[in-house]
Design an enzyme around this catalytic site. Sequence first.
Site, PDB file in Angstrom:
ATOM      1  N   SER A 164     -58.851 100.410-103.799  1.00  0.00           N
ATOM      2  CA  SER A 164     -58.230  99.809-102.611  1.00  0.00           C
ATOM      3  C   SER A 164     -59.225  99.184-101.640  1.00  0.00           C
TER       4      SER A 164
ATOM      5  N   LEU B 158     -54.508 105.419-113.755  1.00  0.00           N
ATOM      6  CA  LEU B 158     -53.828 104.133-113.964  1.00  0.00           C
ATOM      7  C   LEU B 158     -54.379 103.380-115.169  1.00  0.00           C
TER       8      LEU B 158
ATOM      9  N   ARG C 110     -57.904 108.030 -92.896  1.00  0.00           N
ATOM     10  CA  ARG C 110     -58.414 106.818 -93.530  1.00  0.00           C
ATOM     11  C   ARG C 110     -59.764 107.112 -94.194  1.00  0.00           C
TER      12      ARG C 110
ATOM     13  N   ALA D 224     -51.643 104.353-106.025  1.00  0.00           N
ATOM     14  CA  ALA D 224     -53.002 104.405-106.574  1.00  0.00           C
ATOM     15  C   ALA D 224     -53.544 102.994-106.744  1.00  0.00           C
TER      16      ALA D 224
ATOM     17  N   ASP E  44     -52.485 115.465-113.811  1.00  0.00           N
ATOM     18  CA  ASP E  44     -53.596 114.539-114.070  1.00  0.00           C
ATOM     19  C   ASP E  44     -53.037 113.188-114.472  1.00  0.00           C
TER      20      ASP E  44
ATOM     21  N   TYR F 245     -59.669  92.012-105.383  1.00  0.00           N
ATOM     22  CA  TYR F 245     -58.639  92.991-105.028  1.00  0.00           C
ATOM     23  C   TYR F 245     -57.304  92.285-104.783  1.00  0.00           C
TER      24      TYR F 245
ATOM     25  N   SER G 258     -49.954  94.131-100.673  1.00  0.00           N
ATOM     26  CA  SER G 258     -50.878  94.075 -99.535  1.00  0.00           C
ATOM     27  C   SER G 258     -50.895  92.725 -98.836  1.00  0.00           C
TER      28      SER G 258
ATOM     29  N   GLY H 257     -55.026 109.932-101.525  1.00  0.00           N
ATOM     30  CA  GLY H 257     -55.484 108.958-100.533  1.00  0.00           C
ATOM     31  C   GLY H 257     -54.766 109.114 -99.200  1.00  0.00           C
ATOM     32  N   GLN H 258     -55.073 108.186 -98.281  1.00  0.00           N
ATOM     33  CA  GLN H 258     -54.464 108.235 -96.934  1.00  0.00           C
ATOM     34  C   GLN H 258     -52.939 108.185 -97.004  1.00  0.00           C
ATOM     35  N   ASP H 259     -52.403 107.102 -97.588  1.00  0.00           N
ATOM     36  CA  ASP H 259     -50.939 106.921 -97.581  1.00  0.00           C
ATOM     37  C   ASP H 259     -50.261 107.967 -98.447  1.00  0.00           C
TER      38      ASP H 259
ATOM     39  N   GLU I 280     -53.429  91.454 -97.794  1.00  0.00           N
ATOM     40  CA  GLU I 280     -54.632  90.777 -98.297  1.00  0.00           C
ATOM     41  C   GLU I 280     -54.254  89.636 -99.252  1.00  0.00           C
TER      42      GLU I 280
HETATM   43  P1  NAP Z   1     -56.778 105.073-100.538  1.00  0.00           P
HETATM   44  O1  NAP Z   1     -56.883 106.070 -99.441  1.00  0.00           O
HETATM   45  O2  NAP Z   1     -58.018 104.366-100.990  1.00  0.00           O
HETATM   46  O3  NAP Z   1     -56.085 105.778-101.785  1.00  0.00           O
HETATM   47  C1  NAP Z   1     -56.096 105.204-103.058  1.00  0.00           C
HETATM   48  C2  NAP Z   1     -55.724 106.247-104.079  1.00  0.00           C
HETATM   49  O4  NAP Z   1     -55.781 105.668-105.397  1.00  0.00           O
HETATM   50  C3  NAP Z   1     -56.660 107.463-104.104  1.00  0.00           C
HETATM   51  O5  NAP Z   1     -55.875 108.615-104.271  1.00  0.00           O
HETATM   52  C4  NAP Z   1     -57.496 107.206-105.359  1.00  0.00           C
HETATM   53  O6  NAP Z   1     -57.979 108.369-105.968  1.00  0.00           O
HETATM   54  C5  NAP Z   1     -56.443 106.579-106.253  1.00  0.00           C
HETATM   55  N1  NAP Z   1     -57.022 105.898-107.428  1.00  0.00           N
HETATM   56  C6  NAP Z   1     -58.034 105.009-107.466  1.00  0.00           C
HETATM   57  N2  NAP Z   1     -58.264 104.634-108.737  1.00  0.00           N
HETATM   58  C7  NAP Z   1     -57.379 105.311-109.519  1.00  0.00           C
HETATM   59  C8  NAP Z   1     -57.121 105.367-110.907  1.00  0.00           C
HETATM   60  N3  NAP Z   1     -57.847 104.648-111.789  1.00  0.00           N
HETATM   61  N4  NAP Z   1     -56.129 106.161-111.363  1.00  0.00           N
HETATM   62  C9  NAP Z   1     -55.410 106.918-110.492  1.00  0.00           C
HETATM   63  N5  NAP Z   1     -55.623 106.930-109.163  1.00  0.00           N
HETATM   64  C10 NAP Z   1     -56.586 106.124-108.682  1.00  0.00           C
HETATM   65  O7  NAP Z   1     -55.728 103.917-100.147  1.00  0.00           O
HETATM   66  P2  NAP Z   1     -54.564 103.926 -99.063  1.00  0.00           P
HETATM   67  O8  NAP Z   1     -55.092 103.319 -97.816  1.00  0.00           O
HETATM   68  O9  NAP Z   1     -53.919 105.246 -99.044  1.00  0.00           O
HETATM   69  O10 NAP Z   1     -53.602 102.838 -99.690  1.00  0.00           O
HETATM   70  C11 NAP Z   1     -52.580 103.197-100.619  1.00  0.00           C
HETATM   71  C12 NAP Z   1     -52.174 101.977-101.421  1.00  0.00           C
HETATM   72  O11 NAP Z   1     -51.691 100.970-100.543  1.00  0.00           O
HETATM   73  C13 NAP Z   1     -53.281 101.321-102.211  1.00  0.00           C
HETATM   74  O12 NAP Z   1     -52.710 100.810-103.395  1.00  0.00           O
HETATM   75  C14 NAP Z   1     -53.760 100.194-101.316  1.00  0.00           C
HETATM   76  O13 NAP Z   1     -54.353  99.180-102.092  1.00  0.00           O
HETATM   77  C15 NAP Z   1     -52.442  99.772-100.712  1.00  0.00           C
HETATM   78  N6  NAP Z   1     -52.504  99.167 -99.377  1.00  0.00           N
HETATM   79  C16 NAP Z   1     -53.140  99.819 -98.368  1.00  0.00           C
HETATM   80  C17 NAP Z   1     -53.140  99.275 -97.096  1.00  0.00           C
HETATM   81  C18 NAP Z   1     -53.841  99.969 -95.952  1.00  0.00           C
HETATM   82  O14 NAP Z   1     -54.088  99.309 -94.937  1.00  0.00           O
HETATM   83  N7  NAP Z   1     -54.132 101.259 -96.055  1.00  0.00           N
HETATM   84  C19 NAP Z   1     -52.470  98.058 -96.852  1.00  0.00           C
HETATM   85  C20 NAP Z   1     -51.820  97.441 -97.911  1.00  0.00           C
HETATM   86  C21 NAP Z   1     -51.812  98.016 -99.167  1.00  0.00           C
HETATM   87  P3  NAP Z   1     -59.441 109.000-105.631  1.00  0.00           P
HETATM   88  O15 NAP Z   1     -59.182 109.907-104.475  1.00  0.00           O
HETATM   89  O16 NAP Z   1     -59.781 109.703-106.874  1.00  0.00           O
HETATM   90  O17 NAP Z   1     -60.345 107.856-105.313  1.00  0.00           O
HETATM   91  N1  GDD Z   2     -65.111  97.854 -94.244  1.00  0.00           N
HETATM   92  C1  GDD Z   2     -65.785  97.157 -93.333  1.00  0.00           C
HETATM   93  N2  GDD Z   2     -67.016  97.591 -92.936  1.00  0.00           N
HETATM   94  N3  GDD Z   2     -65.221  96.042 -92.838  1.00  0.00           N
HETATM   95  C2  GDD Z   2     -65.907  95.375 -91.884  1.00  0.00           C
HETATM   96  C3  GDD Z   2     -67.154  95.778 -91.428  1.00  0.00           C
HETATM   97  C4  GDD Z   2     -67.749  96.939 -91.980  1.00  0.00           C
HETATM   98  O1  GDD Z   2     -68.848  97.354 -91.644  1.00  0.00           O
HETATM   99  N4  GDD Z   2     -67.548  94.905 -90.474  1.00  0.00           N
HETATM  100  C5  GDD Z   2     -66.590  94.000 -90.336  1.00  0.00           C
HETATM  101  N5  GDD Z   2     -65.589  94.270 -91.198  1.00  0.00           N
HETATM  102  C6  GDD Z   2     -64.363  93.464 -91.384  1.00  0.00           C
HETATM  103  C7  GDD Z   2     -64.100  93.061 -92.836  1.00  0.00           C
HETATM  104  O2  GDD Z   2     -64.926  91.935 -93.183  1.00  0.00           O
HETATM  105  C8  GDD Z   2     -62.616  92.740 -92.755  1.00  0.00           C
HETATM  106  O3  GDD Z   2     -62.421  91.428 -92.301  1.00  0.00           O
HETATM  107  C9  GDD Z   2     -62.086  93.714 -91.694  1.00  0.00           C
HETATM  108  O4  GDD Z   2     -63.236  94.246 -91.030  1.00  0.00           O
HETATM  109  C10 GDD Z   2     -61.244  94.860 -92.239  1.00  0.00           C
HETATM  110  O5  GDD Z   2     -61.951  95.467 -93.286  1.00  0.00           O
HETATM  111  P1  GDD Z   2     -61.413  96.827 -93.977  1.00  0.00           P
HETATM  112  O6  GDD Z   2     -61.172  97.858 -92.954  1.00  0.00           O
HETATM  113  O7  GDD Z   2     -62.367  97.139 -95.087  1.00  0.00           O
HETATM  114  O8  GDD Z   2     -59.973  96.418 -94.512  1.00  0.00           O
HETATM  115  P2  GDD Z   2     -59.437  95.150 -95.343  1.00  0.00           P
HETATM  116  O9  GDD Z   2     -58.618  94.345 -94.397  1.00  0.00           O
HETATM  117  O10 GDD Z   2     -60.513  94.479 -96.079  1.00  0.00           O
HETATM  118  O11 GDD Z   2     -58.510  95.852 -96.427  1.00  0.00           O
HETATM  119  C11 GDD Z   2     -57.603  96.898 -96.047  1.00  0.00           C
HETATM  120  O12 GDD Z   2     -56.363  96.330 -95.694  1.00  0.00           O
HETATM  121  C12 GDD Z   2     -55.675  95.669 -96.767  1.00  0.00           C
HETATM  122  C13 GDD Z   2     -54.360  95.105 -96.188  1.00  0.00           C
HETATM  123  O13 GDD Z   2     -54.612  93.913 -95.527  1.00  0.00           O
HETATM  124  C14 GDD Z   2     -57.490  97.865 -97.221  1.00  0.00           C
HETATM  125  O14 GDD Z   2     -56.763  98.991 -96.810  1.00  0.00           O
HETATM  126  C15 GDD Z   2     -56.765  97.228 -98.395  1.00  0.00           C
HETATM  127  O15 GDD Z   2     -56.528  98.222 -99.405  1.00  0.00           O
HETATM  128  C16 GDD Z   2     -55.427  96.665 -97.877  1.00  0.00           C
HETATM  129  O16 GDD Z   2     -54.706  96.062 -98.927  1.00  0.00           O
END
Ligand code: NAP
Ligand code: GDD
Length: 343
Positions: A86, A61, A186, A83, A58, A151, A127, A13-15, A129
Amino acid sequence: MKKKIAIVTGSSGQDGSYLCELLIKKSYKVIAADRRSSRDNKWRHKFLKIDDKLIYEDFDLGDLNSIVALFRKYKIDEFYNLAAQSFVAASFKTPLSTSEITGIGVLRIIDCIKNYQPKVKFYQASSSEMYGNSKLKFQDEYTKFNPRSPYAVAKLFGHHITKNYREAYNLFLCSGILFNHESPLRGDEFVTKKIVKHLVEVKKKERSHLELGNLYAKRDWGYAKDYVQAMWLMLQKKIPEDYVIATNKSHSVKFFSDLVLKALKFNYKWVGKGINEKAIDKLTRKPLIKINKKFYRPAEVNFLKGSYKKAKNQLKWRPKTSIKELVKIMVDFELKNSSYKNS
Ligand code: NAP
Ligand code: GDD
């Protein structure tokens, strides 16, 4: 000197990708624990040129044996659990599997730490969230949680069970409560990447317009590359604690769209209200952005803004990238690399 061993789950994934890059730079032996995929899930590693430096295992979760196997095979120093299912919107459609993976999956790992290698230092990806619709001006480590999606409920379970195991069994387990963080790597369905990618396609005349849901949700958006530093710093402390990682700035989806429209030099204006609100091209009057109700969520988180004071004081961490710089990084990447496979 013997290399430290780090396991990174969700490394595809991204992170996970940025964290693996960072750990490789710091000379760790990095085990990329990912589930098997029928599609190319190594494109981010290839882009960062780290695919030949990682050891792939391999892992799922949902599959306890695949987790136990990691603990049998490696003497682990640091374990980063990134993982998860997300995507918040998807969690309303698949609440059971989201709970199983994003929630119970955490317990599967930390129970292995307790049983097999209690000296492991563990990072859990919690998160913002989890705060849901907090009425406060900002959220920090003391703010009450009020989850608004399956979530967030699952992440809150992961968060609490991590704290519970830390206290009950004296283990080194930390959670980073990370606010939204974005980058060119992302996933396509998250709103920032969707806005950038679709508007670049509109600019190149490959798409007629972009469709969004709630334009007025506000998020605290940082740069993922800054945030993985904080994950590592948490595991270098003597005492395990939880930290908020954020920028302490909050902007709406509409504001983010404005920045991208401007970066791409669209001549546009907003017209209409509610579901009929649109960004239109001033000359042709054709829509560039429209609202589609299907992108609204059954329950929305309207406002997030995090205080990173504790991380600043104790980890000496601070965000380095402004939202304008972030937009520039994402737009420049998309203009140059739009054909690069991302999913
Ligand atoms: P991401 O790009 O969606 O990456 C998620 C990873 O989890 C992917 O490698 C995905 O694999 C893997 N995964 C999903 N289901 C799995 C399973 N059953 N077993 C093993 N691996 C699995 O998310 P990210 O943005 O990098 O975020 C990393 C973590 O931080 C996540 O836990 C997310 O919830 C949390 N987080 C993210 C944010 C944010 O803004 N980015 C903020 C707060 C917390 P595949 O490639 O196979 O799908
Ligand atoms: N995805 C998406 N698509 N979101 C939209 C759209 C659209 O077309 N239009 C508006 N939004 C609004 C969503 O309703 C939400 O309020 C906001 O944009 C951000 O949506 P996402 O980018 O999907 O992120 P998120 O805030 O729901 O969740 C992300 O951040 C969390 C941390 O606060 C994810 O990365 C989560 O994994 C992470 O925990």
